[in-house]
Design a protein around this motif. Structure first.
Motif, PDB file in Angstrom:
ATOM      1  N   ILE A   1       0.767  -0.997   0.082  1.00 14.19           N
ATOM      2  CA  ILE A   1       0.156   0.022  -0.110  1.00 14.19           C
ATOM      3  C   ILE A   1       0.867   1.389  -0.065  1.00 14.19           C
ATOM      4  CG2 ILE A   1      -1.709   1.249   1.175  1.00 14.19           C
ATOM      5  CD1 ILE A   1      -2.798  -1.425   2.303  1.00 14.19           C
ATOM      6  N   GLY A   2       1.964   1.181   0.785  1.00  9.45           N
ATOM      7  CA  GLY A   2       2.838   2.354   0.856  1.00  9.45           C
ATOM      8  C   GLY A   2       3.542   2.829  -0.270  1.00  9.45           C
ATOM      9  N   VAL A   3       3.911   1.406  -1.003  1.00  9.34           N
ATOM     10  CA  VAL A   3       4.930   1.778  -2.432  1.00  9.34           C
ATOM     11  C   VAL A   3       3.766   2.157  -3.444  1.00  9.34           C
ATOM     12  CG1 VAL A   3       6.003   0.636  -4.164  1.00  9.34           C
ATOM     13  CG2 VAL A   3       6.509  -0.032  -1.645  1.00  9.34           C
ATOM     14  N   LEU A   4       2.518   1.616  -3.459  1.00  5.77           N
ATOM     15  CA  LEU A   4       1.786   2.113  -4.717  1.00  5.77           C
ATOM     16  C   LEU A   4       1.058   3.701  -4.291  1.00  5.77           C
ATOM     17  CD1 LEU A   4      -0.791  -1.131  -4.651  1.00  5.77           C
ATOM     18  CD2 LEU A   4       0.938  -0.163  -6.432  1.00  5.77           C
ATOM     19  N   GLY A   5       1.125   3.867  -2.910  1.00  4.15           N
ATOM     20  CA  GLY A   5       0.658   5.352  -2.755  1.00  4.15           C
ATOM     21  C   GLY A   5       1.735   6.450  -3.200  1.00  4.15           C
ATOM     22  N   LEU A   6       3.062   5.929  -2.882  1.00  2.00           N
ATOM     23  CA  LEU A   6       4.360   6.634  -3.233  1.00  2.00           C
ATOM     24  C   LEU A   6       4.224   6.844  -4.738  1.00  2.00           C
ATOM     25  CD1 LEU A   6       6.630   8.162  -2.395  1.00  2.00           C
ATOM     26  CD2 LEU A   6       7.969   5.855  -2.518  1.00  2.00           C
ATOM     27  N   GLY A   7       4.163   5.517  -5.316  1.00  2.86           N
ATOM     28  CA  GLY A   7       4.339   5.795  -6.709  1.00  2.86           C
ATOM     29  C   GLY A   7       3.265   6.737  -7.368  1.00  2.86           C
ATOM     30  N   SER A   8       1.943   6.783  -6.687  1.00  9.28           N
ATOM     31  CA  SER A   8       0.740   7.658  -7.436  1.00  9.28           C
ATOM     32  C   SER A   8       1.149   9.154  -7.132  1.00  9.28           C
ATOM     33  CB  SER A   8      -0.422   7.211  -6.579  1.00  9.28           C
ATOM     34  OG  SER A   8      -0.758   5.750  -7.057  1.00  9.28           O
ATOM     35  N   SER A   9       1.722   9.239  -5.991  1.00  8.87           N
ATOM     36  CA  SER A   9       2.191  10.914  -5.753  1.00  8.87           C
ATOM     37  C   SER A   9       3.289  11.213  -6.609  1.00  8.87           C
ATOM     38  CB  SER A   9       2.399  11.067  -4.198  1.00  8.87           C
ATOM     39  OG  SER A   9       1.270  10.505  -3.297  1.00  8.87           O
ATOM     40  N   LEU A  10       4.169  10.374  -6.773  1.00  8.79           N
ATOM     41  CA  LEU A  10       5.188  10.769  -7.946  1.00  8.79           C
ATOM     42  C   LEU A  10       4.769  11.199  -9.065  1.00  8.79           C
ATOM     43  CD1 LEU A  10       8.125   8.484  -6.454  1.00  8.79           C
ATOM     44  CD2 LEU A  10       7.962  10.754  -6.200  1.00  8.79           C
ATOM     45  N   LEU A  11       3.866  10.275  -9.401  1.00 11.17           N
ATOM     46  CA  LEU A  11       3.237  10.542 -10.963  1.00 11.17           C
ATOM     47  C   LEU A  11       2.539  11.962 -10.848  1.00 11.17           C
ATOM     48  CD1 LEU A  11       1.790   7.020 -11.926  1.00 11.17           C
ATOM     49  CD2 LEU A  11       3.594   8.150 -12.904  1.00 11.17           C
ATOM     50  N   ILE A  12       1.768  12.222  -9.990  1.00  8.52           N
ATOM     51  CA  ILE A  12       1.158  13.515  -9.941  1.00  8.52           C
ATOM     52  C   ILE A  12       2.265  14.742  -9.954  1.00  8.52           C
ATOM     53  CG2 ILE A  12      -0.385  14.796  -8.713  1.00  8.52           C
ATOM     54  CD1 ILE A  12      -1.899  12.574  -7.599  1.00  8.52           C
ATOM     55  N   ARG A  13       3.250  14.563  -9.087  1.00  7.64           N
ATOM     56  CA  ARG A  13       4.229  15.509  -9.095  1.00  7.64           C
ATOM     57  C   ARG A  13       5.041  15.561 -10.196  1.00  7.64           C
ATOM     58  NH1 ARG A  13       5.657  12.877  -3.649  1.00  7.64           N
ATOM     59  NH2 ARG A  13       4.788  14.370  -2.108  1.00  7.64           N
ATOM     60  N   GLY A  14       5.343  14.508 -10.891  1.00  9.24           N
ATOM     61  CA  GLY A  14       5.916  14.576 -12.224  1.00  9.24           C
ATOM     62  C   GLY A  14       5.049  15.115 -13.377  1.00  9.24           C
ATOM     63  N   ALA A  15       3.585  15.164 -13.173  1.00 11.10           N
ATOM     64  CA  ALA A  15       2.768  15.708 -14.196  1.00 11.10           C
ATOM     65  C   ALA A  15       2.549  17.109 -13.768  1.00 11.10           C
ATOM     66  CB  ALA A  15       1.340  14.932 -14.065  1.00 11.10           C
ATOM     67  N   GLY A  16       2.895  17.602 -12.560  1.00 10.59           N
ATOM     68  CA  GLY A  16       2.998  18.850 -12.257  1.00 10.59           C
ATOM     69  C   GLY A  16       4.115  19.573 -12.726  1.00 10.59           C
ATOM     70  N   GLN A  17       5.306  18.952 -12.731  1.00  7.53           N
ATOM     71  CA  GLN A  17       6.601  19.677 -13.277  1.00  7.53           C
ATOM     72  C   GLN A  17       6.555  19.790 -15.000  1.00  7.53           C
ATOM     73  OE1 GLN A  17       9.855  17.226 -11.902  1.00  7.53           O
ATOM     74  NE2 GLN A  17       9.564  17.775  -9.768  1.00  7.53           N
ATOM     75  N   LEU A  18       5.741  18.908 -15.419  1.00  8.94           N
ATOM     76  CA  LEU A  18       5.684  19.049 -16.732  1.00  8.94           C
ATOM     77  C   LEU A  18       4.730  20.200 -17.103  1.00  8.94           C
ATOM     78  CD1 LEU A  18       5.303  15.372 -18.129  1.00  8.94           C
ATOM     79  CD2 LEU A  18       7.329  16.932 -18.207  1.00  8.94           C
ATOM     80  N   VAL A  19       3.604  20.310 -16.267  1.00  9.50           N
ATOM     81  CA  VAL A  19       2.401  21.211 -16.847  1.00  9.50           C
ATOM     82  C   VAL A  19       3.219  22.732 -15.935  1.00  9.50           C
ATOM     83  CG1 VAL A  19       0.207  22.150 -16.349  1.00  9.50           C
ATOM     84  CG2 VAL A  19       0.655  19.713 -16.596  1.00  9.50           C
ATOM     85  N   MET A  20       3.853  22.761 -15.392  1.00 10.09           N
ATOM     86  CA  MET A  20       4.320  23.943 -14.584  1.00 10.09           C
ATOM     87  C   MET A  20       5.792  24.120 -14.596  1.00 10.09           C
ATOM     88  SD  MET A  20       1.810  24.496 -11.380  1.00 10.09           S
ATOM     89  CE  MET A  20       2.310  22.931 -10.832  1.00 10.09           C
ATOM     90  N   PRO A  21       6.642  24.155 -15.856  1.00  9.72           N
ATOM     91  CA  PRO A  21       8.063  24.214 -15.961  1.00  9.72           C
ATOM     92  C   PRO A  21       8.652  25.332 -15.311  1.00  9.72           C
ATOM     93  CG  PRO A  21       7.040  24.458 -17.924  1.00  9.72           C
ATOM     94  CD  PRO A  21       5.775  24.352 -17.051  1.00  9.72           C
ATOM     95  N   TRP A  22       7.762  26.433 -14.828  1.00  8.53           N
ATOM     96  CA  TRP A  22       8.437  27.406 -14.336  1.00  8.53           C
ATOM     97  C   TRP A  22       8.611  27.324 -12.814  1.00  8.53           C
ATOM     98  CZ3 TRP A  22       3.278  27.488 -16.383  1.00  8.53           C
ATOM     99  CH2 TRP A  22       2.420  27.357 -15.180  1.00  8.53           C
ATOM    100  N   ARG A  23       7.978  26.230 -12.216  1.00  8.65           N
ATOM    101  CA  ARG A  23       7.964  25.818 -10.639  1.00  8.65           C
ATOM    102  C   ARG A  23       9.249  25.411 -10.503  1.00  8.65           C
ATOM    103  NH1 ARG A  23       4.558  27.944  -6.917  1.00  8.65           N
ATOM    104  NH2 ARG A  23       4.638  26.014  -5.824  1.00  8.65           N
ATOM    105  N   SER A  24      10.017  24.786 -11.494  1.00  7.78           N
ATOM    106  CA  SER A  24      11.067  24.072 -11.080  1.00  7.78           C
ATOM    107  C   SER A  24      12.461  24.850 -11.384  1.00  7.78           C
ATOM    108  CB  SER A  24      11.330  22.673 -11.953  1.00  7.78           C
ATOM    109  OG  SER A  24      11.343  23.189 -13.473  1.00  7.78           O
TER     110      SER A  24
END
Length: 300
Positions: A276-299
């Motif tokens: 459960i912890g690994v699946l939750g971590l992977g899901s959160s990492l996918l959202i953060r990665g999508a956020g970096q692609l959508v908002m490149p100015w934040r990085s």
């Protein structure tokens, strides 16, 4: 007999060459950088990330070491570790489970439920939050109802969900949807409330219409808070899903963990929790990665 004008002596061209000055020196091409130089440059650019990774690995190893010592010596100090499985026992259970199609089916079903419930929450929650933040009347109509329903925990919705939906699968997806919907909605509303009104007035002075203001001002300014809501919503979605699977499910990683407890299989309990912890971590990492692609100015 040749004409004197057509005859040129070597002495005649000497002044022209002298006036032109010396020829520029040709710089030889720089030799390619060595492998050591490139590796040093890469290390300097990624020093912070490598440091964070190293600290994370050391932290995990220290956690495993403490876990091993506590379970090996059966420590009892307020918390009892007499029946807690050791890391080696959990690893043995993992090697056995990955060859079991039933365990993989539990994981796939939980991931499918998370994907459907979370996707519905994002598709409904983000546009609704944007509209509520922009139009006061919509906010006044929907916000009181949302505030009454938001504090109700997902586990309390299980009996109602069973009555509302004809199958357990639909009720579990509904509970997952509820768990992630409210964090997404609230964070989107918060992002809309923090939009600088100066930017809105500037866009209006430049002749922008409502649709353009919504697309070019409100939505980009709210994106950081929207992705924060998506990240929080994903975590709550997993909590809601596991609770629903433990109570009313017949398949899923939550049901696998509860079944292991019922059968007194302690290693499988820990394996289910780690999954459960690994699946939750992977899901959160996918959202953060999508956020970096959508908002490149934040990085930057």
């Amino acid at each position: 007999m040749s004409s004197p004008a057509l005859v040129r002596h070597p002495e005649d061209s000497m002044p022209a060459i002298a006036e032109a000055g010396p020829l520029p020196a040709v710089t030889p091409p720089a030799p390619p950088a060595s492998f050591g130089t490139l590796a040093l440059r890469w290390y300097r650019l990624n020093r912070a990330g490598l440091r964070a990774t190293a600290i994370g690995v050391i932290s995990l190893l220290a956690f495993l070491l403490v876990w091993h010592l506590l379970t090996t010596y059966r420590v009892v100090f307020f918390v009892r570790f007499t029946n807690v499985p050791s890391p080696l026992a959990v690893y043995a259970s993992f090697t056995k489970a990955i060859h079991d199609p039933k365990f993989l089916m539990h994981i796939l079903l939980s991931c499918r439920r998370i994907f459907i419930g979370f996707s519905l929450a994002a598709i409904i929650g983000v546009p609704l939050g944007l509209i509520m933040g922009r139009f006061k009347l919509v906010h006044e109509v929907i916000f009181p109802v949302a505030e009454v329903l938001r504090p109700i925990p997902a586990i309390a919705w299980v009996p109602m969900a069973i009555m509302l939906w004809p199958t357990n699968e639909q009720s579990i997806v509904f509970i997952t949807f509820l768990g992630s919907f409210f964090p997404i909605l609230v964070n989107t509303l918060h992002g809309m409330s923090l939009v600088d009104p100066v930017l809105v007035r500037a866009a209006q002075c430049l002749g922008a219409r409502e649709r353009s203001i919504f697309r070019e001002v409100y939505f980009p300014a709210s994106l950081p808070h929207i992705f924060t809501g998506l990240t929080v919503g994903m975590g709550v979605a997993w909590v809601s899903l596991i609770a629903a699977e433990m109570i009313s499910g017949q398949y899923g990683i939550g049901y696998f963990t509860w079944e292991a407890y019922s059968l007194v299989q302690y290693a499988d309990i820990a394996l289910g929790m780690i999954a459960i912890g690994v699946l939750g971590l992977g899901s959160s990492l996918l959202i953060r990665g999508a956020g970096q692609l959508v908002m490149p100015w934040r990085s930057t």
